[in-house]
Design a protein around this motif. Structure first.
Motif, PDB file in Angstrom:
ATOM      1  N   ASP A   1     -13.872  16.200 -62.933  1.00 19.08           N
ATOM      2  CA  ASP A   1     -13.742  15.706 -61.561  1.00 19.08           C
ATOM      3  C   ASP A   1     -12.425  14.948 -61.360  1.00 19.08           C
ATOM      4  O   ASP A   1     -12.217  14.326 -60.310  1.00 19.08           O
ATOM      5  CB  ASP A   1     -14.916  14.780 -61.212  1.00 19.08           C
ATOM      6  CG  ASP A   1     -16.187  15.559 -60.923  1.00 19.08           C
ATOM      7  OD1 ASP A   1     -16.096  16.692 -60.414  1.00 19.08           O
ATOM      8  OD2 ASP A   1     -17.279  15.042 -61.211  1.00 19.08           O
TER       9      ASP A   1
ATOM     10  N   LEU B   1     -10.348  14.848 -57.970  1.00 19.73           N
ATOM     11  CA  LEU B   1     -11.173  15.260 -56.837  1.00 19.73           C
ATOM     12  C   LEU B   1     -11.170  14.176 -55.760  1.00 19.73           C
ATOM     13  O   LEU B   1     -11.287  12.986 -56.057  1.00 19.73           O
ATOM     14  CB  LEU B   1     -12.603  15.521 -57.306  1.00 19.73           C
ATOM     15  CG  LEU B   1     -13.590  16.068 -56.265  1.00 19.73           C
ATOM     16  CD1 LEU B   1     -13.206  17.483 -55.848  1.00 19.73           C
ATOM     17  CD2 LEU B   1     -15.013  16.044 -56.817  1.00 19.73           C
ATOM     18  N   THR B   2     -11.029  14.577 -54.507  1.00 18.75           N
ATOM     19  CA  THR B   2     -10.993  13.634 -53.389  1.00 18.75           C
ATOM     20  C   THR B   2     -11.954  14.075 -52.283  1.00 18.75           C
ATOM     21  O   THR B   2     -12.299  15.254 -52.184  1.00 18.75           O
ATOM     22  CB  THR B   2      -9.582  13.531 -52.775  1.00 18.75           C
ATOM     23  OG1 THR B   2      -9.174  14.832 -52.298  1.00 18.75           O
ATOM     24  CG2 THR B   2      -8.565  13.041 -53.805  1.00 18.75           C
TER      25      THR B   2
ATOM     26  N   PHE C   1     -13.670  18.412 -49.470  1.00 22.71           N
ATOM     27  CA  PHE C   1     -13.093  17.903 -50.704  1.00 22.71           C
ATOM     28  C   PHE C   1     -11.737  18.534 -50.958  1.00 22.71           C
ATOM     29  O   PHE C   1     -11.505  19.697 -50.603  1.00 22.71           O
ATOM     30  CB  PHE C   1     -14.016  18.218 -51.897  1.00 22.71           C
ATOM     31  CG  PHE C   1     -15.375  17.616 -51.821  1.00 22.71           C
ATOM     32  CD1 PHE C   1     -15.633  16.366 -52.373  1.00 22.71           C
ATOM     33  CD2 PHE C   1     -16.427  18.284 -51.209  1.00 22.71           C
ATOM     34  CE1 PHE C   1     -16.903  15.802 -52.313  1.00 22.71           C
ATOM     35  CE2 PHE C   1     -17.700  17.739 -51.143  1.00 22.71           C
ATOM     36  CZ  PHE C   1     -17.933  16.487 -51.694  1.00 22.71           C
TER      37      PHE C   1
ATOM     38  N   SER D   1      -8.442  18.985 -54.037  1.00 24.69           N
ATOM     39  CA  SER D   1      -8.171  19.078 -55.481  1.00 24.69           C
ATOM     40  C   SER D   1      -9.429  19.476 -56.249  1.00 24.69           C
ATOM     41  O   SER D   1      -9.784  18.876 -57.256  1.00 24.69           O
ATOM     42  CB  SER D   1      -7.620  17.750 -56.009  1.00 24.69           C
ATOM     43  OG  SER D   1      -6.436  17.387 -55.344  1.00 24.69           O
ATOM     44  N   THR D   2     -10.094  20.498 -55.745  1.00 23.06           N
ATOM     45  CA  THR D   2     -11.376  20.920 -56.324  1.00 23.06           C
ATOM     46  C   THR D   2     -11.223  21.826 -57.536  1.00 23.06           C
ATOM     47  O   THR D   2     -12.157  21.949 -58.328  1.00 23.06           O
ATOM     48  CB  THR D   2     -12.209  21.679 -55.282  1.00 23.06           C
ATOM     49  OG1 THR D   2     -11.488  22.868 -54.903  1.00 23.06           O
ATOM     50  CG2 THR D   2     -12.473  20.830 -54.050  1.00 23.06           C
TER      51      THR D   2
ATOM     52  N   TRP E   1     -13.987  26.213 -57.706  1.00 24.93           N
ATOM     53  CA  TRP E   1     -15.322  25.620 -57.584  1.00 24.93           C
ATOM     54  C   TRP E   1     -16.167  26.396 -56.600  1.00 24.93           C
ATOM     55  O   TRP E   1     -15.745  26.644 -55.465  1.00 24.93           O
ATOM     56  CB  TRP E   1     -15.203  24.161 -57.131  1.00 24.93           C
ATOM     57  CG  TRP E   1     -16.511  23.462 -56.880  1.00 24.93           C
ATOM     58  CD1 TRP E   1     -17.680  23.628 -57.564  1.00 24.93           C
ATOM     59  CD2 TRP E   1     -16.787  22.492 -55.863  1.00 24.93           C
ATOM     60  NE1 TRP E   1     -18.662  22.813 -57.054  1.00 24.93           N
ATOM     61  CE2 TRP E   1     -18.143  22.097 -56.009  1.00 24.93           C
ATOM     62  CE3 TRP E   1     -16.018  21.895 -54.860  1.00 24.93           C
ATOM     63  CZ2 TRP E   1     -18.741  21.150 -55.172  1.00 24.93           C
ATOM     64  CZ3 TRP E   1     -16.616  20.956 -54.017  1.00 24.93           C
ATOM     65  CH2 TRP E   1     -17.952  20.584 -54.182  1.00 24.93           C
TER      66      TRP E   1
ATOM     67  N   TYR F   1     -20.439  10.025 -54.158  1.00 29.59           N
ATOM     68  CA  TYR F   1     -19.167   9.306 -54.057  1.00 29.59           C
ATOM     69  C   TYR F   1     -19.470   7.855 -53.698  1.00 29.59           C
ATOM     70  O   TYR F   1     -20.578   7.504 -53.265  1.00 29.59           O
ATOM     71  CB  TYR F   1     -18.220   9.946 -53.034  1.00 29.59           C
ATOM     72  CG  TYR F   1     -18.743  10.012 -51.618  1.00 29.59           C
ATOM     73  CD1 TYR F   1     -18.651   8.928 -50.756  1.00 29.59           C
ATOM     74  CD2 TYR F   1     -19.331  11.172 -51.141  1.00 29.59           C
ATOM     75  CE1 TYR F   1     -19.143   8.987 -49.465  1.00 29.59           C
ATOM     76  CE2 TYR F   1     -19.824  11.254 -49.853  1.00 29.59           C
ATOM     77  CZ  TYR F   1     -19.720  10.157 -49.017  1.00 29.59           C
ATOM     78  OH  TYR F   1     -20.218  10.220 -47.743  1.00 29.59           O
TER      79      TYR F   1
ATOM     80  N   ARG G   1     -19.044  15.672 -59.093  1.00 25.52           N
ATOM     81  CA  ARG G   1     -19.894  16.863 -59.208  1.00 25.52           C
ATOM     82  C   ARG G   1     -20.578  16.859 -60.567  1.00 25.52           C
ATOM     83  O   ARG G   1     -21.512  17.627 -60.795  1.00 25.52           O
ATOM     84  CB  ARG G   1     -19.029  18.131 -59.069  1.00 25.52           C
ATOM     85  CG  ARG G   1     -18.317  18.250 -57.716  1.00 25.52           C
ATOM     86  CD  ARG G   1     -17.222  19.284 -57.759  1.00 25.52           C
ATOM     87  NE  ARG G   1     -16.124  18.887 -58.655  1.00 25.52           N
ATOM     88  CZ  ARG G   1     -14.983  19.572 -58.805  1.00 25.52           C
ATOM     89  NH1 ARG G   1     -14.805  20.696 -58.122  1.00 25.52           N
ATOM     90  NH2 ARG G   1     -14.042  19.140 -59.623  1.00 25.52           N
TER      91      ARG G   1
END
Length: 202
Positions: free
Chosen positions: A90, A93-94, A107, A109-110, A113, A123, A167
């Motif tokens: 993760d 991830l944002t 989201f 920068s996955t 996925w 979160y 995740r």
């Protein structure tokens, strides 16, 4: 006290349930009508196996530090630490957007996925708690971004600087539902069980 301490893995969580409380009004015709709902919350039963005393000490220390229901702790669903198709990390991830009315999250920068219906997500919220929910559809990220993924429960505002979406081992904040759990003993072994209920900080 240590609010937010992670629940030891020696304590096994039983099946989780999402509690959705709603009023029901009976009409003159005899049919019922569901009324407005309060905020859903997660709840689970937790229990240890029979433990030797040196193992139980760690669990006992964790429980004593809860001061009954005064001090919270964090936990992830041990039976489902990953989604149906696990991701490797993760990192980066944002949360890029949230829509409470539409119950969607986006989201960035996955990586590669695919979110599957029922995958756990979480979160850190602006109010200093955790949103913990699940994906409600199967959808793939495109170009390293997941846009308007349907989720439940409806999301809260993510923390402005450190939402730390997950995740993997999606976290929630919980307290031990009274009464204070009491251990069961046999010879040199002990075990304990309790009910945990989510703290909502939306």
């Amino acid at each position: 006290m240590a609010d937010g301490e992670l629940m030891p893995t020696l304590i096994a969580d039983m099946p989780w349930r999402l509690v959705e409380t709603q009023g029901v009004r009976m009409g003159n015709s005899g049919f019922s009508q569901a009324l407005g709902m309060v905020e859903p919350y997660w709840e689970f039963e937790a229990a240890t196996p029979w433990l030797k005393y040196d193992q139980f000490q760690d669990v006992e220390g964790f429980l004593l530090d809860r001061r009954g229901a005064m001090s919270t702790f964090t936990a992830y669903r041990q039976s489902r630490p990953y989604g149906k198709v696990p991701v490797s990390s993760d990192t980066g991830l944002t949360v890029t957007a949230w829509d409470r009315a539409a119950s969607t999250l986006s989201f960035g920068s996955t990586g590669a996925w695919t979110a599957n219906r029922g995958d756990p997500l979480s979160y850190y919220t602006e109010a200093g708690g955790y949103w913990l929910g699940v994906a409600m559809e199967t959808k793939s990220a495109s170009g390293g971004a997941m846009t308007a993924l349907k989720v439940h429960p409806p999301p809260f505002q993510p923390h402005a600087s450190t939402p730390a979406p997950r995740r993997i081992r999606a976290l929630g904040e919980f307290f031990i539902v009274p009464p204070t759990p009491m251990p069961i003993e046999r010879v040199d072994e002990r075990r304990i069980s309790f009910t945990a209920r989510q703290i909502i900080r939306g």
